[in-house]
Structure formats: structure tokens, C-alpha cells
Design a protein around this motif. Structure first.
Motif, PDB file in Angstrom:
ATOM      1  N   PRO A 269     -10.667   4.884  -5.671  1.00  0.00           N
ATOM      2  CA  PRO A 269     -10.206   5.138  -4.297  1.00  0.00           C
ATOM      3  C   PRO A 269     -11.236   5.940  -3.499  1.00  0.00           C
ATOM      4  O   PRO A 269     -11.862   6.869  -4.027  1.00  0.00           O
ATOM      5  N   ALA A 296      -9.419   0.926  -2.387  1.00  0.00           N
ATOM      6  CA  ALA A 296      -8.980   1.419  -3.702  1.00  0.00           C
ATOM      7  C   ALA A 296      -9.138   0.353  -4.786  1.00  0.00           C
ATOM      8  O   ALA A 296      -8.370   0.316  -5.743  1.00  0.00           O
ATOM      9  N   VAL A 301      -4.441   0.855  -0.883  1.00  0.00           N
ATOM     10  CA  VAL A 301      -4.423   2.228  -0.377  1.00  0.00           C
ATOM     11  C   VAL A 301      -3.000   2.571   0.048  1.00  0.00           C
ATOM     12  O   VAL A 301      -2.374   1.830   0.804  1.00  0.00           O
ATOM     13  N   TRP A 328     -10.555  -3.253   2.115  1.00  0.00           N
ATOM     14  CA  TRP A 328     -10.344  -1.962   2.771  1.00  0.00           C
ATOM     15  C   TRP A 328      -9.357  -2.069   3.923  1.00  0.00           C
ATOM     16  O   TRP A 328      -8.991  -3.150   4.372  1.00  0.00           O
ATOM     17  N   ALA A 349      -8.559   9.233   0.170  1.00  0.00           N
ATOM     18  CA  ALA A 349      -7.639   8.112  -0.013  1.00  0.00           C
ATOM     19  C   ALA A 349      -6.877   8.275  -1.315  1.00  0.00           C
ATOM     20  O   ALA A 349      -7.398   8.800  -2.307  1.00  0.00           O
ATOM     21  N   THR A 350      -5.640   7.786  -1.305  1.00  0.00           N
ATOM     22  CA  THR A 350      -4.797   7.758  -2.497  1.00  0.00           C
ATOM     23  C   THR A 350      -4.258   6.339  -2.639  1.00  0.00           C
ATOM     24  O   THR A 350      -3.815   5.744  -1.651  1.00  0.00           O
ATOM     25  N   ASP A 351      -4.317   5.792  -3.864  1.00  0.00           N
ATOM     26  CA  ASP A 351      -3.848   4.417  -4.041  1.00  0.00           C
ATOM     27  C   ASP A 351      -2.364   4.370  -4.364  1.00  0.00           C
ATOM     28  O   ASP A 351      -1.694   5.401  -4.471  1.00  0.00           O
ATOM     29  N   THR A 356      -6.088   9.591  -6.643  1.00  0.00           N
ATOM     30  CA  THR A 356      -6.730  10.061  -5.424  1.00  0.00           C
ATOM     31  C   THR A 356      -8.148  10.506  -5.724  1.00  0.00           C
ATOM     32  O   THR A 356      -8.589  10.520  -6.883  1.00  0.00           O
ATOM     33  N   GLN A 357      -8.884  10.850  -4.688  1.00  0.00           N
ATOM     34  CA  GLN A 357     -10.271  11.250  -4.871  1.00  0.00           C
ATOM     35  C   GLN A 357     -10.360  12.655  -5.454  1.00  0.00           C
ATOM     36  O   GLN A 357      -9.654  13.564  -5.005  1.00  0.00           O
TER      37      GLN A 357
END
Length: 381
Positions: A269, A296, A301, A328, A349-351, A356-357
Motif C-alpha cells: 500500500p 495497494a 485501497v 490506483w 494508504a490503508t488497504d 497500512t504504510q
């Protein structure tokens, strides 16, 4: 005076232009308007994210990643061979391949080293900013259809994709002479809906720089899997340990407490800023639109968040469209009347699985899979 991290990034981003005697805002060359030169030969060009406008990146602005020189390909003489651990090996001409039932796939490709300029200390490899990524509409033949036609033997475990581009790696680790660029996929991934052998990109025949006449598009995986100038599909009964599968494009994975090299595969992500840019000056007291893209890999995402204080606090951003796997989604955030001073903007970003990152870089990833949080400093005045 000791250089700051901001100075380090500025210098690294400008280095390719200085070395080539170019200005940082100079177009790469005719046919590639505004792309950033990361290497002249083989050609490696980066998309300036400040030019992001729409979900689909035009062909002439799509980033270019090449490991060797563009190979000469005679389309009339070109053949795609499907061989190895199959019951019925065969080959196709370009005309035969383009007459097969097509499928359309919108997919984001990201270089596995995208964002490498933000690693400190510096690591080997092209010093990409955040623009070695792009989203396009691809048309071609599902790899699964060709594998079904060939008939996989029971012992088949991987599918090797080999390109026509060749060269010799002389830096350590050295290649065993001249080699083709090649990567493999597990059979399960190769047969999935997200893997296409594409002959069209955004409604046109794929440009030479992007792999004409045929390239793989491996949705959800980093770009090194999407082999360009494809000439051979080789089904194998054992894991492939080629140069770009093991010595390069590999990371450490901890198994039973032991670091073990494994190939780079799925995209992680990530959210990036198109506006504002690094060290951009923002007018105080006026609404400002933060804008960017997030992806992601094989997942969709779920959300994008923005921080204006370097990651101490977060606020949700607005997704501009439906978030889907493999591609994206653009996002925006309305910054209401920013106050004078400095700000450190971060997007994350969180999937849809909650991944998340990470706040910090994982050194086991070596120089690849760079998705840790990177602040963008700006001035408001």
C-alpha cells in the motif's frame, strides 16, 4: 554546515540532470514530454507527479524502466514461444496472437525501486523519486488462456517470462555473461485474471519503449514482473533462480529467525502527493487542495489519510472514484486556510485488509518495496 535530509533529497533528485548537463525541468527527449531522466542508456524516465491529472497516464508520460537497451524486433519475424513442462508446446505470430479473444485490464505498474531517493544512507540503483509508477488500460490475451492451450504438466510449478532484451551486468553481483531479462510467476499467479500478455496500451499498439510488440502485465506485482519485449513463456518444474529472480529484485524474509532471500512480488500500500511538491510555497489564509494517488497492489485501497504535522495526527482524505484492486485511485484533501509557517505533509494508504504504510523503513527490504511514510516539507506564507 551539515546538509539536511531535505538537501540530500534535492541533490539526489537533481543528480541525473547535472551528470547529463541538463536542467531539472528539461524534457527527457522528443516523444517523452517532461519526463525526468534517470538514465539515458538504457533509457529510464520518471513521470513527474506534479503532472498527474487523470486516473490514466498517457503513453508519452508513462514512466520508462529498462534494464538493457531496447532490442531490435521485426514484428513479421517475431514469435511467442510457449514451451517447457507442457503437453503441447506451440508458438504464435503477432498476427495470430492479436486475433485471439482479447481482455482489457486497468492496472498500475510501479517499479520496485520507486522512492529510492528517500533512502538514507543512499543505496545502489536508480535514484527514483516517487514517479516510477503509472496507471494504464491494457488489452491483450490472458496468460491463463495460453497455458490452458499448452496443457500444463502435473509437475509444473512456475512460469518464466523472458524478454528479447539482453545485456551483461558487470557490477557485483555480476551476471554469467550476456543474459536476457527474465522473471517467473508461480503457476497460481500466472493463471489468475490479473495477468495479461498485452499488445495494446491506452487504445494504441504498445510503444517500443514499453515493450512492443508484446509485454506481460502482472497486476498487483511490482513492475519487474511485467516483462517487456516478451518472446518466451517457459513452464518449469522447479523454482526459477535466474539473475533477476534471486541476485537482484530480492529481499530478506525472516523464517524461524533466519533471514532468507525471496523474490520481490506483491506491491505494498502506498499514497503519494502530486500537490504540493517538495518545498512548494503555499499561500497563507487561502484554501489549498492536496491531491495525489494511492494504490495497494492485489488489494483495493480502503482509505487515504493526511497529516499536516509530520504524522502526529491524521485526517481522512476523499477518494475520487471507486477503489479497485490492481489499480490506483486518486484522492484529494481540502486544507482550509493554512497558517503561515512550515508544515510537514504526509499521506498514507490503508488497504481493505487493514494493511497500512509503516512509519519507518524495513532494512530487510534492501533497496526495494519502498512504502514507508515520507514527509513533504512545505512553506506557508
Amino acid at each position: 554546515m551539515t546538509p539536511s535530509r531535505r538537501d540530500f533529497v534535492r541533490t539526489a533528485l537533481a543528480a541525473p540532470f547535472l551528470a547529463a548537463g541538463l536542467r531539472a525541468d528539461q524534457p527527457a527527449r522528443p516523444g517523452f514530454p517532461g519526463l525526468i531522466v534517470r538514465a539515458h542508456e538504457p533509457r529510464n524516465l520518471e513521470f513527474p507527479l506534479s503532472e498527474l491529472r487523470d486516473p490514466i497516464v498517457p503513453n508519452e508520460q508513462f514512466f520508462v524502466r529498462s534494464h538493457f537497451a531496447v532490442p531490435p524486433v521485426d514484428v513479421k519475424a517475431w514469435r511467442l514461444k510457449v514451451e517447457g513442462a507442457v503437453e503441447k508446446p506451440f508458438e504464435l505470430t503477432y498476427e495470430e496472437l492479436t486475433k485471439l479473444p482479447p481482455r482489457t485490464l486497468t492496472a498500475t505498474l510501479e517499479c520496485a525501486g520507486n522512492g529510492r531517493v528517500h533512502l538514507a544512507p543512499a543505496v545502489p540503483g536508480l535514484q527514483w523519486g516517487q514517479g516510477a509508477v503509472g496507471n494504464a488500460e491494457w488489452v491483450g490475451v490472458p496468460l491463463a488462456a495460453l497455458l490452458e492451450r499448452a496443457g500444463l504438466k502435473d509437475k509444473a510449478v512456475e512460469v518464466i517470462l523472458e524478454g528479447a532484451d539482453t545485456g551483461q551486468i558487470n557490477s557485483d553481483p555480476k551476471s554469467p555473461g550476456v543474459i536476457h531479462f527474465a522473471r517467473s510467476l508461480p503457476v497460481e499467479k500466472a493463471k489468475s485474471d490479473g495477468v495479461l500478455l498485452a499488445h495494446q496500451m491506452n487504445g494504441e499498439a504498445i510503444p517500443v519503449s514499453h515493450g512492443h510488440p508484446l509485454r506481460a502485465v502482472v497486476g498487483g506485482w511490482y513492475g519487474m514482473a511485467s516483462v517487456k519485449w516478451l518472446t518466451r513463456v517457459v513452464v518449469t518444474d522447479r523454482p526459477f533462480q535466474g539473475f533477476f529472480q534471486s541476485l537482484d529484485y530480492s529481499i530478506f524474509e525472516r523464517r524461524d529467525g533466519l533471514p532468507t532471500l525471496v523474490p520481490v512480488t506483491a506491491i505494498q500500500p502506498k499514497a503519494v502527493l502530486a500537490r504540493p511538491g517538495l518545498s512548494e510555497v503555499i499561500p497563507a489564509g487561502k484554501p489549498f487542495r492536496l491531491f495525489g494517488a494511492a494504490w495497494a497492489g492485489e488489494r483495493a485501497v480502503a482509505k487515504v489519510e493526511v497529516s499536516l504535522d509530520g504524522g502526529k495526527s491524521w485526517t481522512g482524505a476523499k477518494l475520487l472514484g471507486e477503489a479497485k484492486p490492481l489499480q490506483w485511485v486518486l484522492w484529494e484533501y481540502a486544507w482550509d486556510r493554512p497558517e503561515k509557517g512550515t508544515a510537514s505533509i504526509v499521506a498514507r494508504a490503508t488497504d481493505d485488509m487493514g494493511h497500512t504504510q509503516p512509519p519507518a523503513r524495513d532494512p530487510d527490504r534492501r533497496q526495494y518495496m519502498i512504502n514507508h511514510l515520507v514527509p513533504t516539507p512545505v512553506t506557508v506564507r
